[in-house]
Design an enzyme around this catalytic site. Structure first.
Site, PDB file in Angstrom:
ATOM      1  N   HIS A   1      26.634  65.884 157.371  1.00 35.92           N
ATOM      2  CA  HIS A   1      28.009  65.736 156.909  1.00 35.92           C
ATOM      3  C   HIS A   1      28.217  64.371 156.264  1.00 35.92           C
ATOM      4  O   HIS A   1      29.349  63.956 156.024  1.00 35.92           O
ATOM      5  CB  HIS A   1      28.949  65.922 158.112  1.00 35.92           C
ATOM      6  CG  HIS A   1      30.332  66.346 157.752  1.00 35.92           C
ATOM      7  ND1 HIS A   1      31.457  65.638 158.130  1.00 35.92           N
ATOM      8  CD2 HIS A   1      30.791  67.415 157.045  1.00 35.92           C
ATOM      9  CE1 HIS A   1      32.537  66.250 157.685  1.00 35.92           C
ATOM     10  NE2 HIS A   1      32.167  67.328 157.019  1.00 35.92           N
TER      11      HIS A   1
ATOM     12  N   LYS B   1      28.689  61.420 153.682  1.00 39.94           N
ATOM     13  CA  LYS B   1      29.312  61.360 152.354  1.00 39.94           C
ATOM     14  C   LYS B   1      29.119  59.945 151.803  1.00 39.94           C
ATOM     15  O   LYS B   1      29.854  59.015 152.150  1.00 39.94           O
ATOM     16  CB  LYS B   1      30.805  61.676 152.437  1.00 39.94           C
ATOM     17  CG  LYS B   1      31.158  62.903 153.289  1.00 39.94           C
ATOM     18  CD  LYS B   1      30.639  64.185 152.712  1.00 39.94           C
ATOM     19  CE  LYS B   1      30.826  65.343 153.672  1.00 39.94           C
ATOM     20  NZ  LYS B   1      32.208  65.655 154.007  1.00 39.94           N
TER      21      LYS B   1
ATOM     22  N   ASP C   1      23.750  51.826 141.704  1.00 43.72           N
ATOM     23  CA  ASP C   1      23.223  50.460 141.663  1.00 43.72           C
ATOM     24  C   ASP C   1      23.603  49.728 142.948  1.00 43.72           C
ATOM     25  O   ASP C   1      23.141  50.118 144.016  1.00 43.72           O
ATOM     26  CB  ASP C   1      23.710  49.734 140.402  1.00 43.72           C
ATOM     27  CG  ASP C   1      23.082  50.300 139.134  1.00 43.72           C
ATOM     28  OD1 ASP C   1      22.013  50.936 139.241  1.00 43.72           O
ATOM     29  OD2 ASP C   1      23.654  50.123 138.047  1.00 43.72           O
TER      30      ASP C   1
END
Length: 538
Positions: free
Chosen positions: A202, A204, A209
């Protein structure tokens, strides 16, 4: 126009004056009120104001976190709180196009619509530019969940990435994590979509860069249009970006690797298969735990060494030297939770935060899928002294509202869970200290999670949690999760965080006992019984 607006948004911090805020200041003046909050949030429990002239430095107040997790120092003026999904999408595209060194993405899945195709096109543009420039250092690492990323007979997250893998084999790496708990008979009989309840990644993370966006949002068109979430961009924060780059790669080391023909292989001969071995996944879990623990140990040692070096540097610079580390007015702590592997840093630190909160502190907590674990609920109810304002989704903005089949009953299950928690508040006489709010926004869905922490008498938050966990059973016990604890003295960042939470709570209503008496909040007996059985999978 939207792209130009997002670009101007990014330029804002570049042109902002960097104020030198002393890293080692020990006191400052307390405010007497939460200016501007009482009007839009007059029903929210506010902190009791203390008559004081000074208070401990916020870094000392929350500094105990550094004993358990890595700590990264950043400049608050380099942090941007994004408020709208359309802005989130445009920033993703701009950052992807301009990436020259690396793109690292971790998400539950990648959608298959036109917006997602355009985003993949931006990644392709970065790869093409690197090829034209002879830039062999450019790397793209993408981590998705096996079950969710494979959903779809003709189009899926995997098919969306095939052409990139085929055209740029030297710089592309796509990993798909498969939970070790979905195996044997369970894997054979649990249908697609429902098999995701067993466990998944899960995380995220959207990294370009040396800049990284931490969010709770996935890469799908509704998350780019009308699904409310949170998104915080850390610009030019190399050490923090390096940590998340290593985290995504580490999970990729015990995940399947996708080939350009959409086949999957394990990364090396020493890998342990996540669901075919005969020891119920024990070897896989031990190996994965070792990988993550080694990463965290190495990161903590590195940040301790950086702190020692910065103290030495501070002694050689004058207090008004803006190039010294006194410009770093924000501390960032990655909080990792991987219940299947016995890694519970996020849970432990969250519980300690709740327990250590003083009377007069206020914690505003949001969960897109409100289903507190018994541990969290008991600590909030019986051990914490802070005031709480808990924000959750109304049934109409739950992501499963109106879904076909069994999934359409999920909002009803969350109504039952919320009602049970409210009854606990009444039972313990805590309805003034702990208040609940329902978020509603017409034609939108609600996926917000995290918290904002106000110290006594403060009109601006000093701490926020931002990331993927929902404080529920799945987040704690089944999925791979990560969020950031951001502690800051930077006034502009604190103002952004305050505006973020006020904006969200303005679209909410205070929950009272009358709410659960309404016909649209009626929960059938069968739903109550089923919820009791399956709530550990939410």
């Amino acid at each position: 126009m939207a792209e130009k607006h997002a670009f101007r948004l990014l330029l804002t911090w570049k042109n902002r004056h960097y104020n030198a805020v002393s890293r080692f200041a020990t006191t400052y003046q307390c405010n007497n009120s939460h200016t501007g909050v009482s009007d839009p949030l007059q029903h929210t429990a506010r902190a009791t104001h203390r008559q004081c002239s000074t208070r401990p430095h916020v870094f000392d107040y929350f500094g105990w976190m550094g004993k358990f997790t890595p700590c990264y120092r950043v400049k608050g003026d380099q942090v941007l709180v994004i408020t709208e999904p359309t802005q989130f999408y445009e920033v993703l595209k701009i950052k992807a196009r301009k990436a020259r060194k690396r793109i690292t993405i971790a998400s539950l899945y990648l959608g298959t619509g036109q917006l997602e195709h355009d985003l993949v096109g931006c990644v392709r543009e970065a790869c093409e530019n690197a090829r034209k420039d002879g830039n062999c250092d450019m790397k793209v690492n993408i981590l998705l969940d096996y079950t969710r990323g494979s959903r779809g007979k003709t189009a899926s997250s995997r098919t969306m990435l095939q052409s990139l893998l085929k055209d740029f084999p030297s710089c592309m790496d796509v990993s798909l994590y498969h939970t070790p708990d979905l195996r044997g008979l369970l894997k054979r009989v649990v249908p697609e979509r429902f098999n995701e309840t067993i466990g998944l990644t899960h995380l995220k993370v959207y990294l370009f860069d040396d800049s990284v966006i931490i969010s709770g949002a996935n890469l799908s068109d509704n998350y780019f249009t009308n699904r409310q979430d949170r998104y915080v961009l850390f610009n030019d924060s190399k050490s923090l970006a390096d940590f998340f780059d290593n985290l995504v790669k580490t999970v990729g080391n015990f995940s399947f690797k996708m080939n350009h023909d959409n086949t999957l292989t394990l990364p090396d001969d020493e890998s342990v298969h996540p669901f075919t071995d005969k020891d119920d996944g024990c070897r896989f879990k031990r190996r994965a735990r070792k990988h993550i623990q080694n990463l965290l140990t190495s990161a903590m040692e590195e940040t301790w060494n950086m702190e020692d070096e910065s103290r030495s540097s501070d002694r050689t610079h004058s207090e008004d030297d803006e190039d010294s580390s006194s410009g770093y007015d924000t501390l960032v702590y990655p909080l990792i939770q991987m219940g299947p592997f016995g890694i519970t840093h996020d849970e432990n630190i969250t519980l300690k935060l709740f327990r250590s909160a003083s009377q007069g502190d206020e914690i505003l907590l949001a969960s897109g899928y409100f289903n507190l674990t018994d541990h969290y609920m008991n600590v909030i109810l019986q051990e914490s002294y802070a005031k709480y304002g808990i924000l959750m989704a109304s049934p109409e903005v739950n992501g499963f509202f109106g879904a076909k089949g069994i999934a359409g009953s999920i909002p009803t299950a969350y109504v039952h869970i919320a009602n049970q928690f409210f009854k606990s508040l009444v039972w313990y006489g805590q309805t003034r200290r702990i208040q609940m709010f329902e978020y509603f926004r017409d034609k939108w869905t609600f996926h917000v999670k995290g918290l904002w922490y106000y110290l006594p008498g403060e009109s601006l938050p000093s701490l926020t949690f931002i990331g993927s966990p929902n404080f529920g059973y799945r987040s704690v016990y089944r999925d791979l999760e990560c969020q950031l604890a951001v502690v800051t003295e930077n006034k502009h960042l604190r103002e952004q965080l305050r505006e973020e939470h006020v904006r969200l709570y303005q679209s909410s209503n205070l929950v009272t006992s009358d709410l659960f008496k309404r016909k649209d909040r009626h929960v059938p007996m069968w739903a109550k019984a089923v919820t009791t059985i399956i709530k550990n999978f939410f």
